[in-house]
Scaffold this motif. Structure first.
Motif, short mmCIF file in Angstrom:
data_model
loop_
_atom_site.label_atom_id
_atom_site.label_comp_id
_atom_site.label_asym_id
_atom_site.label_seq_id
_atom_site.Cartn_x
_atom_site.Cartn_y
_atom_site.Cartn_z
N HIS A 18 20.51 -11.97 47.18
CA HIS A 18 19.54 -10.89 47.41
C HIS A 18 18.19 -11.55 47.68
O HIS A 18 17.54 -12.05 46.77
N SER A 19 17.81 -11.57 48.97
CA SER A 19 16.61 -12.34 49.35
C SER A 19 15.33 -11.53 49.23
O SER A 19 14.26 -11.97 49.68
N GLY A 20 15.40 -10.34 48.64
CA GLY A 20 14.18 -9.56 48.39
C GLY A 20 13.90 -8.58 49.50
O GLY A 20 14.82 -7.90 49.98
N GLY A 21 12.65 -8.48 49.90
CA GLY A 21 12.29 -7.59 50.99
C GLY A 21 11.92 -6.19 50.56
O GLY A 21 11.64 -5.33 51.40
N ILE A 22 11.92 -5.94 49.27
CA ILE A 22 11.50 -4.63 48.77
C ILE A 22 10.02 -4.77 48.38
O ILE A 22 9.69 -5.41 47.40
N ASN A 40 13.03 -14.83 48.94
CA ASN A 40 13.10 -16.17 49.53
C ASN A 40 11.75 -16.64 50.06
O ASN A 40 11.59 -17.80 50.41
N LYS A 41 10.76 -15.74 50.12
CA LYS A 41 9.47 -16.16 50.66
C LYS A 41 8.75 -17.12 49.71
O LYS A 41 8.11 -18.06 50.16
N TRP A 42 8.86 -16.91 48.42
CA TRP A 42 8.25 -17.87 47.51
C TRP A 42 8.97 -19.21 47.59
O TRP A 42 8.35 -20.26 47.64
N ARG A 43 10.30 -19.17 47.63
CA ARG A 43 11.07 -20.41 47.75
C ARG A 43 10.56 -21.21 48.94
O ARG A 43 10.38 -22.42 48.86
N LYS A 44 10.36 -20.51 50.08
CA LYS A 44 9.99 -21.20 51.31
C LYS A 44 8.54 -21.67 51.31
O LYS A 44 8.21 -22.66 51.95
N LEU A 45 7.68 -20.95 50.61
CA LEU A 45 6.25 -21.28 50.66
C LEU A 45 5.85 -22.40 49.72
O LEU A 45 4.86 -23.10 49.94
N VAL A 57 24.36 -14.77 52.94
CA VAL A 57 22.89 -14.67 52.98
C VAL A 57 22.48 -14.03 54.30
O VAL A 57 23.17 -14.18 55.31
N SER A 58 21.37 -13.28 54.28
CA SER A 58 20.88 -12.71 55.54
C SER A 58 20.04 -13.76 56.27
O SER A 58 19.50 -14.68 55.66
N VAL A 59 19.95 -13.59 57.59
CA VAL A 59 19.36 -14.62 58.43
C VAL A 59 18.27 -14.04 59.33
O VAL A 59 18.52 -13.10 60.09
N GLY A 60 17.06 -14.60 59.21
CA GLY A 60 15.97 -14.27 60.14
C GLY A 60 15.72 -15.48 61.02
O GLY A 60 16.28 -15.63 62.10
N THR A 61 14.91 -16.43 60.50
CA THR A 61 14.73 -17.70 61.21
C THR A 61 15.86 -18.68 60.89
O THR A 61 16.00 -19.70 61.56
N GLY A 62 16.62 -18.39 59.83
CA GLY A 62 17.70 -19.29 59.42
C GLY A 62 17.25 -20.37 58.45
O GLY A 62 18.06 -21.20 58.03
C1 LIG Z 1 12.33 -13.25 55.62
C2 LIG Z 1 13.51 -12.68 55.00
C3 LIG Z 1 14.80 -13.16 55.30
C4 LIG Z 1 15.06 -14.19 56.36
O1 LIG Z 1 14.89 -15.50 55.88
P1 LIG Z 1 14.99 -16.73 56.90
O2 LIG Z 1 14.84 -17.90 56.00
O3 LIG Z 1 13.84 -16.60 57.86
O4 LIG Z 1 16.29 -16.67 57.60
C5 LIG Z 1 15.86 -12.63 54.61
N1 LIG Z 1 15.68 -11.65 53.70
C6 LIG Z 1 14.47 -11.15 53.41
C7 LIG Z 1 14.36 -10.07 52.44
C8 LIG Z 1 13.34 -11.65 54.05
O5 LIG Z 1 12.14 -11.14 53.76
#
Ligand SMILES: *Cc1c(COP(=O)(O)O)cnc(C)c1O
Length: 289
Positions: free
Chosen positions: A284-288, A47-52, A174-179
């Motif tokens: 699956h938002s990545g993180g590996i 999701n970091k590419w999506r957001k950037l 979906v997992s949530v950090g900043t949302g």
């Molecule tokens: C940063 C991150 C998130 C959190 O995303 P937010 O948009 O900040 O909620 C979820 N999954 C992974 C793997 C991340 O790196």
């Protein structure tokens, strides 16, 4: 390089959606799929590419001379941004939480330093206030908030939503950090129930972020994480769950984000949370990395 061509050349988009076959799902008569945003790129976590991307389009349009952003020492956001800026030759200044740290404190910081990224280590107190160090000029620079959270970040999740919208899912996890990802999905997928599983204990912050971004709460549900996982600390049951999942499906997940989310999802399935025939997608938002 132009951002659209950069994306075409380096990123595997749209990402695949694959069914997950599990006896438990057959028994409960639900259909479960995974959106493999982890496969977008080996370094730029899902999701970091999506957001950037939206920020980089702005940087390109406004002929910005550099980017400033914020993060913790293990943040996927700063690592992804560092890699992309190195590739695009955009000067990047990263403000890192913790003035006791240096670029040799962990392998991510060392890698960022080796990519030519400027690192500024500030006290937790100043980090809280997002203070930009005195020597760092903000003129002609784009400031990307921590975790990419802003209207641009939420808007950039539309690309992910568009890859899901026509597939008649009723539930999304979906997992949530900043949302940011959660809120973007809720905004652009108004007919799907959007379930977020918190990685931190920040429910109030996420609810506040929703009102800041003017995202309707009506199709969002937030779940607390099961374990008191701290960044960098281990929880054996969760770690084992992640390893087991990887063996079963040949899909790597990490405990902080996707692992926490899928663990919660399985708990709900076992407790008959879903009606028969429900069609569910897990992001699956990545993180590996
Ligand atoms: C940063 C991150 C998130 C959190 O995303 P937010 O948009 O900040 O909620 C979820 N999954 C992974 C793997 C991340 O790196």
């Amino acid at each position: 390089m132009d951002i659209q061509s950069f994306e075409k050349l380096h990123f595997n988009l749209p990402s695949p959606i694959q069914p997950l076959e599990d006896e438990l799902f057959v028994q409960k008569n639900i259909k479960v799929f995974m959106k493999r945003d982890d496969l977008i790129h080996p370094i730029v976590s899902g999701n970091k590419w999506r957001k950037l991307k939206d920020y980089l389009l702005i940087a390109q349009k406004d002929q910005i001379k550099g980017i400033i952003s914020f993060g913790g020492a293990y943040s996927n956001h700063i690592f992804a941004l560092g890699y992309v800026c190195k590739e695009l030759m955009i000067p990047l200044h990263l403000i890192i939480r913790g003035d006791e740290l240096t670029h040799t404190s962990n392998s991510y910081l060392t890698q960022l330093h080796d990519w030519g990224i400027h690192l500024y280590f500030i006290s937790r107190e100043n980090y809280q206030k997002k203070i930009i160090p005195g020597g760092l000029s903000t003129t002609n620079k784009l400031i990307i908030p921590e975790g990419g959270f802003s209207h641009e970040g939420v808007h950039s999740i539309q690309s992910l939503a568009n890859e899901i919208i026509d597939l008649s899912f009723q539930e999304l996890f979906v997992s949530v950090g900043t949302g940011t990802t959660l809120l973007g999905l809720a905004k652009y997928l108004p007919t799907i129930n959007i379930n977020g599983v918190l990685s931190l204990s920040n429910r109030a912050e996420i609810e506040n972020n929703a009102s800041l971004m003017e995202v309707e709460w009506s199709n969002i549900k937030l779940f607390e994480k099961k374990f008191g996982m701290k960044y960098g600390k281990k929880n054996t049951e969760l770690e084992e769950f992640c390893i087991h999942f990887q063996h079963k499906f040949q899909i790597a997940i990490e405990p902080i984000y996707t692992g926490t989310m899928i663990f919660k999802f399985y708990e709900l399935v076992k407790n008959n949370y879903f009606k028969p025939e429900t069609k569910i997608v897990l992001i699956h938002s990545g993180g590996i990395k």
